[in-house]
Design a protein around this motif. Structure first.
Motif, mmCIF file in Angstrom:
data_model
loop_
_atom_site.group_PDB
_atom_site.id
_atom_site.type_symbol
_atom_site.label_atom_id
_atom_site.label_comp_id
_atom_site.label_asym_id
_atom_site.label_seq_id
_atom_site.Cartn_x
_atom_site.Cartn_y
_atom_site.Cartn_z
ATOM 1 N N ALA A 203 1.008 -1.369 -0.104
ATOM 2 C CA ALA A 203 -0.611 0.645 0.052
ATOM 3 C C ALA A 203 0.860 1.256 0.191
ATOM 4 C CB ALA A 203 -0.765 0.234 1.269
ATOM 5 N N GLY A 204 2.485 1.386 0.978
ATOM 6 C CA GLY A 204 3.190 2.391 1.308
ATOM 7 C C GLY A 204 3.873 2.284 -0.213
ATOM 8 N N TRP A 205 3.700 1.572 -0.892
ATOM 9 C CA TRP A 205 4.999 1.897 -2.616
ATOM 10 C C TRP A 205 3.296 2.264 -3.380
ATOM 11 C CZ3 TRP A 205 9.273 -0.077 -4.062
ATOM 12 C CH2 TRP A 205 9.898 -0.133 -6.245
ATOM 13 N N ALA A 206 2.298 1.947 -3.238
ATOM 14 C CA ALA A 206 1.355 2.269 -3.988
ATOM 15 C C ALA A 206 1.234 3.975 -4.044
ATOM 16 C CB ALA A 206 0.074 1.060 -4.462
ATOM 17 N N ALA A 207 0.995 4.285 -3.215
ATOM 18 C CA ALA A 207 0.722 5.603 -2.125
ATOM 19 C C ALA A 207 1.870 6.564 -2.891
ATOM 20 C CB ALA A 207 0.507 5.654 -1.539
ATOM 21 N N VAL A 208 2.993 5.952 -3.768
ATOM 22 C CA VAL A 208 4.104 6.718 -4.413
ATOM 23 C C VAL A 208 3.916 6.202 -6.594
ATOM 24 C CG1 VAL A 208 6.590 7.031 -4.233
ATOM 25 C CG2 VAL A 208 5.467 6.715 -2.661
ATOM 26 N N ASN A 209 3.973 4.793 -5.891
ATOM 27 C CA ASN A 209 4.189 4.480 -7.335
ATOM 28 C C ASN A 209 3.396 3.321 -7.765
ATOM 29 O OD1 ASN A 209 5.481 3.320 -10.178
ATOM 30 N ND2 ASN A 209 7.077 2.718 -9.169
ATOM 31 N N PRO A 210 2.204 3.760 -8.700
ATOM 32 C CA PRO A 210 0.884 2.858 -8.749
ATOM 33 C C PRO A 210 1.411 1.818 -9.268
ATOM 34 C CG PRO A 210 0.331 4.537 -10.078
ATOM 35 C CD PRO A 210 1.697 4.955 -8.984
ATOM 36 N N ASP A 211 2.627 1.820 -9.831
ATOM 37 C CA ASP A 211 3.361 0.644 -11.040
ATOM 38 C C ASP A 211 3.742 -0.564 -10.006
ATOM 39 O OD1 ASP A 211 4.244 -1.174 -12.823
ATOM 40 O OD2 ASP A 211 5.736 0.568 -13.269
ATOM 41 N N LEU A 212 3.277 -1.323 -9.920
ATOM 42 C CA LEU A 212 3.605 -2.413 -8.500
ATOM 43 C C LEU A 212 4.822 -3.612 -9.029
ATOM 44 C CD1 LEU A 212 0.148 -3.610 -7.069
ATOM 45 C CD2 LEU A 212 1.866 -1.616 -6.899
ATOM 46 N N SER A 213 5.174 -3.487 -10.971
ATOM 47 C CA SER A 213 6.078 -4.351 -11.195
ATOM 48 C C SER A 213 7.539 -4.610 -10.735
ATOM 49 C CB SER A 213 5.627 -4.168 -12.527
ATOM 50 O OG SER A 213 7.010 -2.709 -12.803
ATOM 51 N N ASP A 214 7.805 -3.237 -9.779
ATOM 52 C CA ASP A 214 9.186 -3.047 -9.822
ATOM 53 C C ASP A 214 8.796 -3.043 -7.874
ATOM 54 O OD1 ASP A 214 10.401 -3.188 -12.054
ATOM 55 O OD2 ASP A 214 10.263 -0.869 -11.821
ATOM 56 N N PHE A 215 8.252 -3.767 -7.102
ATOM 57 C CA PHE A 215 7.664 -3.945 -5.970
ATOM 58 C C PHE A 215 8.658 -5.360 -5.649
ATOM 59 C CE2 PHE A 215 6.070 -6.199 -2.041
ATOM 60 C CZ PHE A 215 5.872 -4.222 -1.026
ATOM 61 N N PRO A 216 9.663 -4.592 -4.928
ATOM 62 C CA PRO A 216 10.827 -5.857 -3.668
ATOM 63 C C PRO A 216 9.103 -7.086 -3.165
ATOM 64 C CG PRO A 216 11.098 -4.079 -2.481
ATOM 65 C CD PRO A 216 10.062 -3.633 -3.304
ATOM 66 N N TRP A 217 8.952 -8.102 -4.625
ATOM 67 C CA TRP A 217 8.323 -8.868 -3.717
ATOM 68 C C TRP A 217 9.451 -9.207 -2.468
ATOM 69 C CZ3 TRP A 217 3.109 -8.424 -4.469
ATOM 70 C CH2 TRP A 217 2.939 -7.967 -5.820
ATOM 71 N N LEU A 218 10.276 -9.782 -2.377
ATOM 72 C CA LEU A 218 10.848 -10.545 -1.567
ATOM 73 C C LEU A 218 10.911 -10.015 0.184
ATOM 74 C CD1 LEU A 218 14.336 -11.919 -3.371
ATOM 75 C CD2 LEU A 218 12.507 -13.236 -2.245
ATOM 76 N N GLY B 139 8.118 -8.495 0.650
ATOM 77 C CA GLY B 139 6.413 -8.889 1.021
ATOM 78 C C GLY B 139 6.438 -10.313 2.256
ATOM 79 N N LEU B 140 7.477 -11.052 1.060
ATOM 80 C CA LEU B 140 7.426 -12.380 2.137
ATOM 81 C C LEU B 140 7.983 -12.804 3.197
ATOM 82 C CD1 LEU B 140 7.654 -15.528 2.129
ATOM 83 C CD2 LEU B 140 9.823 -15.766 0.335
ATOM 84 N N GLN B 141 9.112 -11.677 3.537
ATOM 85 C CA GLN B 141 9.851 -11.616 4.568
ATOM 86 C C GLN B 141 8.811 -10.647 5.986
ATOM 87 O OE1 GLN B 141 11.547 -8.834 6.881
ATOM 88 N NE2 GLN B 141 13.013 -10.734 7.163
ATOM 89 N N GLY B 142 8.601 -10.056 5.401
ATOM 90 C CA GLY B 142 7.000 -9.095 5.987
ATOM 91 C C GLY B 142 5.923 -10.454 6.214
ATOM 92 N N THR B 143 5.824 -11.169 6.202
ATOM 93 C CA THR B 143 4.698 -12.061 5.713
ATOM 94 C C THR B 143 5.226 -13.507 7.017
ATOM 95 O OG1 THR B 143 3.564 -11.784 4.035
ATOM 96 C CG2 THR B 143 2.980 -13.827 4.480
ATOM 97 N N LEU B 144 6.244 -13.644 6.485
ATOM 98 C CA LEU B 144 6.238 -14.841 7.688
ATOM 99 C C LEU B 144 6.760 -14.344 9.169
ATOM 100 C CD1 LEU B 144 9.405 -16.750 4.823
ATOM 101 C CD2 LEU B 144 7.270 -16.948 6.617
ATOM 102 N N ALA B 145 7.081 -12.583 9.748
ATOM 103 C CA ALA B 145 6.870 -12.421 10.761
ATOM 104 C C ALA B 145 6.317 -11.817 10.619
ATOM 105 C CB ALA B 145 8.444 -11.136 10.382
ATOM 106 N N ALA B 146 4.685 -11.670 10.760
ATOM 107 C CA ALA B 146 3.860 -11.073 10.756
ATOM 108 C C ALA B 146 3.436 -12.889 11.776
ATOM 109 C CB ALA B 146 3.264 -11.324 9.538
ATOM 110 N N VAL B 147 3.550 -13.887 10.436
ATOM 111 C CA VAL B 147 3.140 -14.992 10.788
ATOM 112 C C VAL B 147 3.153 -15.673 12.130
ATOM 113 C CG1 VAL B 147 2.695 -17.841 11.021
ATOM 114 C CG2 VAL B 147 2.714 -16.118 8.813
ATOM 115 N N GLY B 148 4.631 -15.681 12.695
ATOM 116 C CA GLY B 148 5.822 -15.270 14.177
ATOM 117 C C GLY B 148 4.550 -14.752 15.112
#
Length: 304
Positions: A167-182, A184-193
């Motif tokens: 969401a923060g990325w999209a607020a600055v740049n609506p093009d999500l193709s360059d978003f660092p998805w890794l 997102g994965l790292q954040g998701t794993l931490a959120a599960v923990g």
């Protein structure tokens, strides 16, 4: 005189609505939202001309989205909340807000969140709409993902670990193709923990109400182990990213190697079957140290 009296009678209602929205939770989504802004701009402080739009986005991601999803959750969690001492001061439980009113609050907040988010951008607004729909799917029958073991964790972990930065990325740049998805994965794993221990705090109340959450389905020990494993995986991924100079600067590798054992041991010490939310808060605060160092190195403020 009439105005003064009116304000005095309205004030408790405002406080009750805020209590439903849990202001303490707002930072949980605003921090990842800021991380997304940082990733998109590579700046600790975004350009001044972007502030109005980004502040609107923060209001949506904090107060409005949380009020929408928590109010509807309170409305459909009454059976377990009545059995949960942790929820004893809920405005809905003690009669300060009616069930009908809390549903109206949820709907109004959801509409406001989506409507106001259009001022940030269409892509951002579509993400907010998806977040609100997932929040309703989590709580409202017949879908009620909260009572479907695995889905309850996935919704919360993805919302906090991946959707916030996105969401923060999209607020600055609506093009999500360059978003660092890794990231997102790292954040998701931490959120599960961090999320799974909170299900242990509500285990007995959810079990008594017949809610088949992941903690009810698998028990305290297995749930704890899943959370601990996700936390270790998130820590290990951060080391790998630093070692390969992928998103996390290689200069942070030494710090990551030092901090990872600390974070893993801290989880073991602070989180457990008898944990309190204080342990989760302390652990999350400790996690902010490497996150802050990443922000400084990623933006070039500090060179390691």
């Amino acid at each position: 005189m009439t105005t003064t009296v009116g304000l005095r009678t309205a004030a408790p209602r405002v406080r009750d609505v805020l209590a439903v929205g849990r202001p303490a939770f707002w930072v949980v989504s605003i921090v990842p939202y800021y991380v997304g802004i940082l990733l998109a701009t590579r700046r600790l402080v975004p350009p001044l001309e972007d502030w109005p739009r980004l502040i609107v986005g923060a209001v949506v991601m904090g107060p409005l989205v949380w009020l929408a999803v928590l109010a509807i959750n309170d409305a459909y969690d009454l059976p377990s909340d009545r059995l949960n001492p942790r929820k004893s001061k809920s405005p809905l439980l003690d009669g300060r807000i009616t069930l009908r009113a809390v549903k109206r609050i949820a709907f109004a907040a959801a509409v406001a969140a989506v409507g106001i988010s259009l001022h940030v951008g269409v892509v951002f607004a579509l993400g907010v709409l998806l977040a609100v729909l997932l929040g309703y799917a989590y709580s409202v029958p017949p879908v009620r993902l909260k009572t479907r073991a695995g889905f309850d964790v996935a919704v919360n972990a993805l919302a906090l670990g991946a959707f916030g930065p996105l969401a923060g990325w999209a607020a600055v740049n609506p093009d999500l193709s360059d978003f660092p998805w890794l990231m997102g994965l790292q954040g998701t794993l931490a959120a599960v923990g961090l999320y799974l221990p909170t299900t242990l705090a509500d285990l007995e109340a959810d079990r008594a109400a017949g809610y088949h959450t992941i903690a009810v389905r698998f028990g305290a020990r297995t749930t704890y182990r899943i959370g601990y494993g996700a936390w270790i995986a998130a820590a290990a991924l951060s080391v790998l990213l630093a070692a390969t100079d992928t998103i996390i600067p290689r200069g942070m590798l030494v710090l990551e190697v030092v901090m990872v054992p600390v974070l893993i041991v801290a989880y073991r010490r602070l989180i457990g079957p008898g944990q309190t939310f204080r342990g989760v808060i302390v652990l999350a605060s400790l996690f902010l140290f490497p996150c802050g160092t990443f922000a400084l190195t990623y933006t070039g403020v500090v060179s390691i």
